[in-house]
Design a protein around this motif. Structure first.
Motif, mmCIF file in Angstrom:
data_model
loop_
_atom_site.group_PDB
_atom_site.id
_atom_site.type_symbol
_atom_site.label_atom_id
_atom_site.label_comp_id
_atom_site.label_asym_id
_atom_site.label_seq_id
_atom_site.Cartn_x
_atom_site.Cartn_y
_atom_site.Cartn_z
ATOM 1 N N ARG A 106 0.686 -1.288 0.085
ATOM 2 C CA ARG A 106 -0.132 -0.152 -0.007
ATOM 3 C C ARG A 106 0.686 1.215 -0.091
ATOM 4 O O ARG A 106 1.905 1.271 0.628
ATOM 5 C CB ARG A 106 -0.854 0.028 1.234
ATOM 6 C CG ARG A 106 -2.026 -1.007 1.233
ATOM 7 C CD ARG A 106 -2.558 -1.022 2.388
ATOM 8 N NE ARG A 106 -3.298 0.203 2.739
ATOM 9 C CZ ARG A 106 -3.986 0.502 3.860
ATOM 10 N NH1 ARG A 106 -4.079 -0.405 4.598
ATOM 11 N NH2 ARG A 106 -4.376 1.499 3.994
ATOM 12 N N PHE A 107 0.417 2.411 -0.920
ATOM 13 C CA PHE A 107 1.167 3.573 -1.028
ATOM 14 C C PHE A 107 0.276 4.667 -0.382
ATOM 15 O O PHE A 107 -0.820 4.798 -0.914
ATOM 16 C CB PHE A 107 1.844 3.864 -2.119
ATOM 17 C CG PHE A 107 2.499 2.573 -2.682
ATOM 18 C CD1 PHE A 107 3.967 2.650 -2.572
ATOM 19 C CD2 PHE A 107 2.294 1.351 -3.526
ATOM 20 C CE1 PHE A 107 4.743 1.675 -3.003
ATOM 21 C CE2 PHE A 107 2.824 0.472 -3.844
ATOM 22 C CZ PHE A 107 4.330 0.491 -3.895
ATOM 23 N N GLY A 108 0.818 5.464 0.401
ATOM 24 C CA GLY A 108 0.086 6.635 0.570
ATOM 25 C C GLY A 108 0.274 7.765 -0.322
ATOM 26 O O GLY A 108 1.144 7.360 -1.276
ATOM 27 N N LEU A 109 -0.207 8.745 -0.390
ATOM 28 C CA LEU A 109 -0.014 10.058 -1.247
ATOM 29 C C LEU A 109 1.324 10.298 -1.535
ATOM 30 O O LEU A 109 1.752 11.060 -2.410
ATOM 31 C CB LEU A 109 -1.072 10.819 -0.962
ATOM 32 C CG LEU A 109 -2.423 11.115 -1.572
ATOM 33 C CD1 LEU A 109 -3.208 12.220 -0.894
ATOM 34 C CD2 LEU A 109 -2.635 10.966 -2.963
ATOM 35 N N GLU B 192 4.053 8.523 -1.250
ATOM 36 C CA GLU B 192 4.898 7.595 -1.624
ATOM 37 C C GLU B 192 4.742 7.042 -3.064
ATOM 38 O O GLU B 192 3.534 7.167 -3.585
ATOM 39 C CB GLU B 192 4.476 6.466 -0.825
ATOM 40 C CG GLU B 192 4.629 6.689 0.685
ATOM 41 C CD GLU B 192 4.143 5.556 1.631
ATOM 42 O OE1 GLU B 192 4.893 5.055 2.515
ATOM 43 O OE2 GLU B 192 3.049 5.007 1.547
ATOM 44 N N LEU C 132 -6.921 -5.018 -2.467
ATOM 45 C CA LEU C 132 -7.236 -4.954 -1.146
ATOM 46 C C LEU C 132 -8.627 -5.891 -1.140
ATOM 47 O O LEU C 132 -9.179 -6.267 -1.887
ATOM 48 C CB LEU C 132 -7.900 -3.336 -1.014
ATOM 49 C CG LEU C 132 -6.847 -2.429 -1.031
ATOM 50 C CD1 LEU C 132 -7.529 -1.116 -1.077
ATOM 51 C CD2 LEU C 132 -5.674 -2.329 0.331
ATOM 52 N N VAL D 168 -5.418 4.167 -5.363
ATOM 53 C CA VAL D 168 -4.449 4.329 -6.541
ATOM 54 C C VAL D 168 -3.668 2.777 -6.654
ATOM 55 O O VAL D 168 -3.731 1.888 -5.749
ATOM 56 C CB VAL D 168 -3.112 5.184 -5.925
ATOM 57 C CG1 VAL D 168 -1.844 4.853 -6.763
ATOM 58 C CG2 VAL D 168 -3.602 6.567 -5.877
#
Ligand SMILES: Nc1nc2c(ncn2[C@@H]2O[C@H](COP(=O)(O)OP(=O)(O)OP(=O)(O)O)[C@@H](O)[C@H]2O)c(=O)[nH]1
Ligand SMILES: [Mg+2]
Lengths: 419, 234
Positions: free
Chosen positions: B30-33, B35, B72, B88
């Protein structure tokens, strides 16, 4: 009546008793029982009395409450889960109603002309309501109506970035959270009603998995009929920033023009915040061994820190974190319903249902400290005009040392965190 | 479109390193905004970002599709989505022509159909500058299929160059299907819009593997890249 350990929430129209939804418990109650539960409440109404709660002889509980003459919410806890307190159920009813207003707005709920449509629309509240029902969440805000917080290493820096980010997004209301606990928030955010702050934290927590959101919200106290936009951005998995806005900026604009610009310079500090998830306190704050859990409440600002992950090398025979959490919740509940009944809480009770007996019957004074020793743990609670501290310790801590441990812990916490 | 990107590249040995940046032990990262996948300097690849709007009736499966594509867990219950939510998906793609590797950053815009009607600002937020629209219909809901034609006529918006794909959901419930293969073929011919089936299916909650999502993501990348190439030529 219900499966073990479960709490169930029923919602019916107040006027005609049409079931709107039913959450919790794997198997819903049979229709006939739902009907009776509502019937007995209506019957009371017809006799000029308000039925607000009842307890079965084996510890099952039922609580009723009518909101805005529109819906009646009924919380039912099973007999096997005798430990479910009345406070918890009462908060569940309030939080669930607030969740319904948050998502749908008061007008839509109050003018429920078309029941089928209302039923369908209410489905969008399920996730939030379920979050309150679950009780697996490791915060306590739902119970206390104080915001769960963590204390970061560099609060001033993050505060500054948040303030300018919110300002750039045309908003005075901004909040940075990790796993649903507040790291920093703008001044205006703290002026929202405490229930709203708790509700918004819970909402952000349920949004996990998405990277950005434009979520229309009605504020149950502040703006129940006019929606605002909650823009919510996941900066890192488990770390979100959100702002309450009017019509602008658009989600895309805020995301592409503001998020990276403001937050990437402090990305290392943000990573550091993720580590606060369990302990909630920076590692520079060292507390004495033997403390299994603590809850610190600032009574004025309605903020709280609660953690059950303090004692890294705890021996194997102490209660596990999940159990400590339960114990801490039980300790708080006991205190607030027996000893520390604050003036504002008393008033709240009265204005809410006007039915509670003046509790501390027998006490003409307000206790400021109390302790408990059980075979599982020891507890100490104290309150000052500004703060309340609840400590959960292992049984090996001598009872006579509890008070000094608590006062020392309080002063350590206050001096290190400025809480 | 049809020949720009290497299909099923995730099966090839030379893609290993790239795919290891988006998943570890079969679990998608999972990537945050803030990353993005990080590659060794030698393998560095450009990232190209796109906005994809998921459109379709309430309950058709927009939120489930977004979760599936992002690896997910797919919710087994239908909770109506409130407002707009975006997800994303990073997807490495190898171009056939020159072997160049690109990371597609696909941001999926998902809006609950019922809130779309209650709040006016949401639809424009989703369609504004969208690069592609995925039109969803459900195999178990005839009207959602019938509605497609009107959607397609209407949605010359957001703009003529917007990529449009149709995705059929709940194909695993084919026992109850309301839409026949023949109708699908006729539809594709009439509109010239490709139709996909939702990956995986089985309504199975749980997490989709790369093989399940690759056909749709590769196709999406192909169409988006094709559009960009055309735009660059003109
Ligand atoms: N069997 C099966 N079920 C699916 C599939 N896709 C979605 N569903 C189910 O369909 C229901 C609705 O899916 P959602 O993705 O929540 O619907 P939505 O389009 O987002 O609906 P709104 O948010 O109300 O607009 C859920 O219970 C999903 O599990 C599929 O491919 N197969
Ligand atoms: Mg949805």
């Amino acid at each position: 009546m219900l499966q073990g350990g479960s709490v169930q929430l029923l919602c019916l129209t107040a006027s005609s008793g049409v079931p709107l939804f039913c959450r919790g418990a794997t198997r819903p109650l049979p229709f006939s029982i739902i009907g009776s539960l509502n019937g007995v409440h209506m019957f009371g109404g017809g006799q000029g009395t308000v039925l607000s709660s009842c307890v079965t002889d084996r510890g099952g509980r039922v609580l009723w409450r009518v909101f805005h003459d529109t819906v009646v919410l009924i919380a039912v806890s099973s007999q096997e889960s005798g430990a479910v307190s009345e406070l918890r159920l009462r908060r569940l009813l309030e939080n669930s109603w607030n969740a319904m207003v948050l998502v749908l707005g008061l007008d839509e709920l109050a003018s429920a002309r078309n029941v089928e449509r209302l039923k369908r629309d209410l489905r969008s509240c399920y996730r939030l309501i379920d979050a309150f029902l679950e009780g697996e969440w490791d915060g306590m805000g739902d119970l206390m109506h104080c915001a769960d917080c963590v204390v970061p290493l560099q609060p001033a820096l993050l505060q500054e970035v948040l303030d300018s980010f919110a300002h750039a997004a045309d908003s005075e209301f901004g909040c940075l959270l990790t796993h649903g606990k507040i790291i920093v928030a703008t001044e205006k955010w703290w002026r929202l009603a405490p229930q709203e702050v708790v509700l918004l934290s819970a909402l952000v927590r349920t949004l996990d998995g998405t990277i950005s959101r434009d979520y229309p919200v009605f504020l149950p106290q502040g703006s129940p009929t006019v929606p605002h936009r909650l823009l919510c951005f996941q900066l890192l998995p488990g770390l979100d920033v959100c702002v309450l806005c009017g019509p602008s900026p658009s989600l895309q604009k805020a995301e592409s023009e503001l998020v990276v610009q403001f937050w990437s310079p402090v990305i290392d500090t943000l990573h550091g915040c993720l580590a606060l998830r369990d302990r909630c306190l920076p590692s520079s704050v060292t507390l004495q061994h033997g403390i299994l859990g603590l809850l610190l409440i600032n009574r004025e600002s309605r903020r709280a820190i609660s953690t059950v992950h303090l004692w890294a090398g705890a021996p194997a025979d102490v209660p596990l974190p999940a159990r400590r959490r339960e114990l801490l919740r039980a300790l708080y509940t006991l205190a607030i319903t027996r000893y520390f009944l604050a003036e504002d809480a008393q008033e709240e009770h009265r204005s809410v249902d006007g039915l509670e007996e003046d509790f501390p019957a027998g006490f003409s004074h307000q206790p400021v400290q109390f302790y408990l020793a059980t075979d599982e743990c020891k507890c100490f609670a104290l309150q000052t005009p500004q703060h309340q501290l609840y400590l959960l310790t292992s049984v090996t801590v001598p009872t006579f040392a509890l008070r000094s441990l608590a006062t020392r812990t309080l002063s350590t916490l206050l001096s290190h965190t400025g809480f | 479109p049809g020949s720009l990107v290497v299909l099923d590249w995730h099966r090839c040995a030379d893609s290993k390193e790239h795919f290891s940046r988006i998943q570890r032990r079969n679990v998608r990262k999972r990537f945050g905004l803030l990353e993005a996948p990080v590659l060794r300097p030698l393998l560095a690849a450009d990232t190209v970002s796109y906005k994809i709007f998921l459109s379709g009736k309430s309950g058709v499966g927009k939120t489930a599709l977004a979760a599936r594509l992002a690896g997910l867990p797919v919710p087994s219950m239908h909770h109506e989505t409130t407002g707009v939510q975006t997800t994303v998906v990073f997807w490495p793609v190898k171009l056939r022509e020159n072997g160049r590797v690109l990371f597609f950053r696909l941001q999926l815009w998902d809006c609950g159909e019922n809130t779309l009607r209650r709040f006016d600002h949401l639809l424009p937020a989703c369609t504004e500058q969208a690069d592609a629209v995925l039109l969803l219909f459900s195999f178990t809901d005839r009207t959602s299929f019938d509605d497609l034609s009107s959607h397609l006529t209407r949605s010359s918006s957001p703009s003529a160059s917007t990529v449009r794909l149709v995705v059929g959901t709940k194909f695993d419930l084919f026992m109850h299907t309301d839409v026949t293969e023949r109708e699908l073929r006729e539809f594709q011919q009439a509109w010239g819009v490709p139709v996909f089936r939702v990956p995986g299916g089985a309504g199975a909650p749980g997490v989709a593997g790369l093989a399940e999502v690759a056909p749709l993501l590769d196709a999406l990348a192909e169409h988006l890249w094709h559009r960009d190439v055309l735009a660059a030529q003109s």
